[in-house]
Enzyme design. Sequence first.
Site, PDB file in Angstrom:
ATOM      1  CG  HIS A 192      -1.836   1.142   1.356  1.00  0.00           C
ATOM      2  ND1 HIS A 192      -3.165   1.070   1.052  1.00  0.00           N
ATOM      3  CD2 HIS A 192      -1.612   2.427   1.752  1.00  0.00           C
ATOM      4  CE1 HIS A 192      -3.727   2.259   1.250  1.00  0.00           C
ATOM      5  NE2 HIS A 192      -2.816   3.096   1.674  1.00  0.00           N
ATOM      6  CD  GLU A 193       1.414   3.586   3.702  1.00  0.00           C
ATOM      7  OE1 GLU A 193       1.550   4.630   3.040  1.00  0.00           O
ATOM      8  OE2 GLU A 193       0.390   3.343   4.390  1.00  0.00           O
ATOM      9  CG  HIS A 244       0.190   6.147  -0.716  1.00  0.00           C
ATOM     10  ND1 HIS A 244      -0.820   6.866  -1.306  1.00  0.00           N
ATOM     11  CD2 HIS A 244      -0.387   5.476   0.315  1.00  0.00           C
ATOM     12  CE1 HIS A 244      -1.967   6.645  -0.649  1.00  0.00           C
ATOM     13  NE2 HIS A 244      -1.731   5.798   0.333  1.00  0.00           N
ATOM     14  CD  GLU A 248      -5.910   5.121   0.357  1.00  0.00           C
ATOM     15  OE1 GLU A 248      -4.917   5.852   0.545  1.00  0.00           O
ATOM     16  OE2 GLU A 248      -6.165   4.145   1.070  1.00  0.00           O
TER      17      GLU A 248
HETATM   18 ZN    ZN Z   1      -3.180   5.180   1.743  1.00  0.00          ZN
END
Ligand code: ZN
Length: 502
Positions: free
Chosen positions: A264-265, A268, A294
């Site tokens: 997830h990170e 980003h 996101e």
């Molecule tokens: Zn996030």
Amino acid sequence: MTASPTFDRFLALWAEIRNLAAASEVLGWEQETYMPAKGGSGRAQVLSTLAGIAHDKQTSSELRDLLDGLSRDDALDGDQAAMVREAIRLTDRAARVPKELATELAKCSSQALETWRKAREANDFAAFVPALSRMVDLKRQEAAAIAPGGNPYDALLDEFEPGMTEAQLEPLFRDLRTDLSALVKGVAEAGSPVSLAPVQGELSLEKQLAFSRLVVEAMGFDFEAGRIDKTTHPFCSGFHPDDVRITWRGTEDDLRPALFGLMHEAGHGLYEQGLPRQWERTPIGEAVSLGVHESQSRLWENLVGRSTPFWNHFLPKLAETFPCRAGFGVEEFVAALHAVEPSFVRVEADEVTYNLHIAVRFEIERRLFRGDLNTAELPEAWNGMMEEMLGIVPPTAAEGVLQDIHWSMGAFGYFPTYTLGNLFASQLFEAAGRALPDLEGSIAAGDLAPLRVWLTENVHSQGSRYSAAALIERATGEPPSAEPFLRHVRRLVEETYGAAAG
Ligand code: ZN
């Protein structure tokens, strides 16, 4: 780009504002990773001074006059006009908030954050009410200053998702609630729980990090331009495309928090590393909105990281790191990652129930800012909506209304961007699949580069040149839509629980 001394001066001033923001972000990252426990109040003073200087620069008469002139300059090219437009939008917003209110907000949110931490630990919502009420009051004042006479919630949403309004979100959440509740009901009626054994067990954190690092590297995260550190609440900070920090936490008995948290990170992080260098430190050199941000994290975490092609390649690698995983097949592994079950805590929610957690928060926020709900009534409203939408009631405030950090920091209007991110992610992933006919094959071969390159070209490198809606339409050929996301969750429920459940 047409050169002019006025335009150059504007860019020089803007670069100073960006550099001050980057300095604050470095300090914020350090606070969440390495700062000793007692450093908080000293750090707050430093950050508040930097914020004050940045506010002064952003609202200076020199910048205002330059922008006034440039907004009437017909000689600007399209990119330059976009920079001026974006700078005016941000400067107007900052100038409408009186400095005293901005400072008061900074001070109270830092205090409310500490009060929230203690209240959550003690499971005592009443202890949080005064600080929360003060934050709601200050945010009402801020909204009234930004948009006098307008809808206060719209002014708050605009900070995180420029242009987004309550009137656009209301029908979106209403429809999602209907469709997702039907899926949750279908899963419950299918009555065939999925085994979580493939992702649980005794799993050393050190090895989890080593495996996750392998995945993050395959995603294309550049470790010469970024790093991974440990934290309690994972996040990503980008100070510059060549300096992006991602963070993680994990648990010894479950693979998911560390691996999917890091994917997830890193999603980003790839966005930050892929931002346009030619527009560095200009008003269009940054991510366009939190919803689009996101979408990048959720695309890698859910649409790649929980997919069959991905595990065709990575399950044997996981079994090299953890020989105890060697007995599991790809099908049962992926089924465990697609288990659907209503739960109390948003960050642990599956892909189907996640947006229902956001719907609860959206409903509460709009009632709060309409004046239909006061802060003392929050637990009752929260529990009632959890029961209505997810069929469960949290046993404690810590697992309910006190679980999120956002409201203590005054981040009202932030939650809807999580749902927008989920929707944009599915829409972008479908479009990538059309543009790259062998996308599944390359993922199954462990080659994640074609997808990353497509995302960089179509999303990251565009900075904030276009609005979020225009960016999605340019990348996918369609205006933003919930349909691709609904197709995705219906498919995963059918594959995991059978056709009747979907
Ligand atoms: Zn996030």
